[in-house]
Scaffold this motif. Structure first.
Motif, mmCIF file in Angstrom:
data_model
loop_
_atom_site.group_PDB
_atom_site.id
_atom_site.type_symbol
_atom_site.label_atom_id
_atom_site.label_comp_id
_atom_site.label_asym_id
_atom_site.label_seq_id
_atom_site.Cartn_x
_atom_site.Cartn_y
_atom_site.Cartn_z
ATOM 1 N N ASP A 119 0.771 -1.040 -0.025
ATOM 2 C CA ASP A 119 0.150 0.009 -0.049
ATOM 3 C C ASP A 119 0.851 1.205 -0.067
ATOM 4 O OD1 ASP A 119 -1.632 2.012 0.417
ATOM 5 O OD2 ASP A 119 -2.700 1.019 2.032
ATOM 6 N N MET A 120 1.022 2.167 -1.093
ATOM 7 C CA MET A 120 1.781 3.203 -1.254
ATOM 8 C C MET A 120 1.127 4.192 -1.429
ATOM 9 S SD MET A 120 5.288 1.850 -2.967
ATOM 10 C CE MET A 120 5.902 3.383 -2.624
ATOM 11 N N ARG A 121 -0.424 4.278 -0.780
ATOM 12 C CA ARG A 121 -0.863 5.520 -0.724
ATOM 13 C C ARG A 121 -0.148 6.702 0.265
ATOM 14 N NH1 ARG A 121 -6.414 4.088 1.409
ATOM 15 N NH2 ARG A 121 -5.143 2.462 2.349
ATOM 16 N N PRO A 122 -0.231 7.708 -0.081
ATOM 17 C CA PRO A 122 0.407 8.890 0.991
ATOM 18 C C PRO A 122 -0.711 8.700 2.262
ATOM 19 C CG PRO A 122 0.180 9.819 -1.070
ATOM 20 C CD PRO A 122 -0.552 8.549 -1.288
ATOM 21 N N GLN A 123 0.227 8.830 3.476
ATOM 22 C CA GLN A 123 -0.725 8.902 4.708
ATOM 23 C C GLN A 123 -1.813 9.544 4.445
ATOM 24 O OE1 GLN A 123 0.396 11.042 7.997
ATOM 25 N NE2 GLN A 123 -0.846 9.827 9.252
ATOM 26 N N ARG A 160 -4.788 7.690 3.233
ATOM 27 C CA ARG A 160 -4.922 6.279 3.976
ATOM 28 C C ARG A 160 -6.141 6.357 4.932
ATOM 29 N NH1 ARG A 160 0.644 5.644 4.165
ATOM 30 N NH2 ARG A 160 0.874 6.028 6.303
ATOM 31 N N HIS A 161 -6.621 7.493 5.273
ATOM 32 C CA HIS A 161 -7.692 7.634 6.350
ATOM 33 C C HIS A 161 -8.951 6.946 5.622
ATOM 34 C CE1 HIS A 161 -8.765 10.757 3.225
ATOM 35 N NE2 HIS A 161 -10.040 10.517 3.690
ATOM 36 N N GLN A 162 -8.737 6.521 4.432
ATOM 37 C CA GLN A 162 -9.971 5.655 3.762
ATOM 38 C C GLN A 162 -10.028 4.423 4.279
ATOM 39 O OE1 GLN A 162 -8.658 5.872 -0.271
ATOM 40 N NE2 GLN A 162 -9.770 7.881 -0.925
ATOM 41 N N GLY A 163 -8.796 4.063 4.935
ATOM 42 C CA GLY A 163 -9.008 2.369 5.663
ATOM 43 C C GLY A 163 -7.638 1.690 5.028
ATOM 44 N N SER A 164 -7.652 0.650 5.673
ATOM 45 C CA SER A 164 -6.297 -0.033 5.647
ATOM 46 C C SER A 164 -6.785 -1.258 4.724
ATOM 47 C CB SER A 164 -5.742 -0.392 6.919
ATOM 48 O OG SER A 164 -6.626 -1.207 7.564
ATOM 49 N N LEU A 165 -5.630 -2.168 4.271
ATOM 50 C CA LEU A 165 -5.596 -3.308 3.568
ATOM 51 C C LEU A 165 -5.024 -4.390 4.326
ATOM 52 C CD1 LEU A 165 -4.814 -1.930 0.133
ATOM 53 C CD2 LEU A 165 -6.935 -2.856 0.761
ATOM 54 N N PRO A 166 -5.785 -5.268 5.290
ATOM 55 C CA PRO A 166 -5.365 -6.112 6.041
ATOM 56 C C PRO A 166 -4.415 -7.244 5.142
ATOM 57 C CG PRO A 166 -7.519 -6.174 6.343
ATOM 58 C CD PRO A 166 -7.356 -5.361 5.023
ATOM 59 N N GLY A 167 -3.102 -7.411 5.793
ATOM 60 C CA GLY A 167 -2.188 -8.093 5.020
ATOM 61 C C GLY A 167 -1.218 -7.105 3.985
ATOM 62 N N ALA A 168 -1.583 -6.038 3.808
ATOM 63 C CA ALA A 168 -0.579 -5.125 3.009
ATOM 64 C C ALA A 168 0.555 -4.641 3.918
ATOM 65 C CB ALA A 168 -1.413 -4.134 2.532
ATOM 66 N N VAL A 169 1.630 -4.478 3.213
ATOM 67 C CA VAL A 169 2.628 -3.607 3.643
ATOM 68 C C VAL A 169 2.778 -2.120 3.469
ATOM 69 C CG1 VAL A 169 5.216 -3.415 3.748
ATOM 70 C CG2 VAL A 169 4.134 -5.545 3.488
ATOM 71 N N VAL A 170 2.649 -1.238 4.355
ATOM 72 C CA VAL A 170 2.253 0.059 4.123
ATOM 73 C C VAL A 170 3.687 0.678 3.732
ATOM 74 C CG1 VAL A 170 1.578 2.388 4.893
ATOM 75 C CG2 VAL A 170 0.347 0.148 5.381
ATOM 76 N N VAL A 171 3.830 1.495 2.868
ATOM 77 C CA VAL A 171 5.206 2.055 2.521
ATOM 78 C C VAL A 171 4.919 3.555 1.953
ATOM 79 C CG1 VAL A 171 7.231 2.367 1.030
ATOM 80 C CG2 VAL A 171 6.427 -0.097 1.746
ATOM 81 N N VAL A 229 -0.606 -1.126 -4.665
ATOM 82 C CA VAL A 229 -1.759 -0.006 -4.520
ATOM 83 C C VAL A 229 -1.402 1.236 -4.208
ATOM 84 C CG1 VAL A 229 -3.854 0.463 -3.244
ATOM 85 C CG2 VAL A 229 -3.246 -1.996 -3.624
ATOM 86 N N SER A 230 -1.933 2.276 -4.915
ATOM 87 C CA SER A 230 -1.468 3.581 -4.477
ATOM 88 C C SER A 230 -2.586 4.425 -5.241
ATOM 89 C CB SER A 230 -0.219 4.063 -5.255
ATOM 90 O OG SER A 230 0.064 5.306 -4.938
ATOM 91 N N VAL A 231 -2.450 5.710 -5.120
ATOM 92 C CA VAL A 231 -3.354 6.797 -5.608
ATOM 93 C C VAL A 231 -3.557 6.215 -7.264
ATOM 94 C CG1 VAL A 231 -3.921 9.148 -6.231
ATOM 95 C CG2 VAL A 231 -2.870 8.449 -4.088
ATOM 96 N N ASN A 232 -4.682 6.008 -7.846
ATOM 97 C CA ASN A 232 -4.771 5.737 -9.203
ATOM 98 C C ASN A 232 -3.793 6.132 -10.121
ATOM 99 O OD1 ASN A 232 -6.585 3.405 -8.495
ATOM 100 N ND2 ASN A 232 -8.266 4.618 -9.185
ATOM 101 N N SER A 233 -3.694 7.561 -10.115
ATOM 102 C CA SER A 233 -2.699 7.912 -11.093
ATOM 103 C C SER A 233 -1.281 7.802 -10.963
ATOM 104 C CB SER A 233 -3.051 9.419 -10.982
ATOM 105 O OG SER A 233 -2.575 10.089 -9.760
ATOM 106 N N GLN A 234 -0.995 7.219 -9.861
ATOM 107 C CA GLN A 234 0.356 7.268 -9.608
ATOM 108 C C GLN A 234 0.761 5.607 -9.592
ATOM 109 O OE1 GLN A 234 1.577 8.964 -5.852
ATOM 110 N NE2 GLN A 234 0.786 10.818 -6.677
ATOM 111 N N ALA A 235 -0.297 4.671 -9.621
ATOM 112 C CA ALA A 235 0.008 3.355 -9.069
ATOM 113 C C ALA A 235 0.957 2.732 -10.441
ATOM 114 C CB ALA A 235 -1.048 2.401 -9.102
ATOM 115 N N PHE A 287 -7.056 0.711 -4.336
ATOM 116 C CA PHE A 287 -7.521 0.661 -3.006
ATOM 117 C C PHE A 287 -8.890 0.027 -3.047
ATOM 118 C CE2 PHE A 287 -9.616 2.241 0.471
ATOM 119 C CZ PHE A 287 -9.419 1.586 1.566
ATOM 120 N N ARG A 288 -9.830 0.757 -3.571
ATOM 121 C CA ARG A 288 -11.440 0.609 -3.523
ATOM 122 C C ARG A 288 -11.526 -0.922 -4.161
ATOM 123 N NH1 ARG A 288 -13.547 4.971 -1.572
ATOM 124 N NH2 ARG A 288 -12.787 7.185 -2.259
ATOM 125 N N ALA A 289 -10.882 -1.258 -5.229
ATOM 126 C CA ALA A 289 -11.085 -2.449 -5.719
ATOM 127 C C ALA A 289 -10.426 -3.772 -4.935
ATOM 128 C CB ALA A 289 -10.560 -2.722 -7.150
#
Length: 113
Positions: free
Chosen positions: A28-32, A35-46, A76-82, A104-106
């Motif tokens: 999960d490379m979404r900026p902090q 990430r208030h949208q939620g977390s992804l269980p099992g994902a490594v956050v960077v 997973v990131s902001v769609n325009s950056q993934a 993220f949403r998918a």
């Protein structure tokens, strides 16, 4: 001219199945601030600013779950950056890098309710 590193899309369902079977590392490379949208269980956050440190094969701070350059990495990131982030990771020598189609949403929609 050197070849351009490529990263292909992967469906959220495939990424979830590969993660659940221990065949892939979801990152999960979404900026902090996003990430208030939620977390992804099992994902490594960077954090995006830590990309080089987290993925450089020579870094002593590389993500421990990455066993080698052929480890499947699903970004997973902001769609325009993934796609761009996945290509940057592939350019470091990784051979099995994907970006999650729908982001993220998918991927969140694959979680049990």
């Amino acid at each position: 001219m050197s070849p351009v590193a490529m990263a292909d899309p992967i469906s959220a369902q495939e990424a979830a199945e590969h993660r659940d079977r221990g065949e892939a590392v979801v990152v999960d490379m979404r900026p902090q601030v996003v990430r208030h949208q939620g977390s992804l269980p099992g994902a490594v956050v960077v954090e995006p600013s830590e990309l080089t440190t987290a993925f450089s094969p020579d870094s002593d701070k590389r993500i421990p779950a990455i066993r080698g350059l052929d480890t499947e990495i699903d970004v997973v990131s902001v769609n325009s950056q993934a796609a761009r982030i996945a290509q940057q990771i592939a350019a470091m020598g990784y051979t099995n890098v994907h970006y999650v189609d729908g982001g993220f949403r998918a991927l969140q929609s694959t979680l049990p309710r």
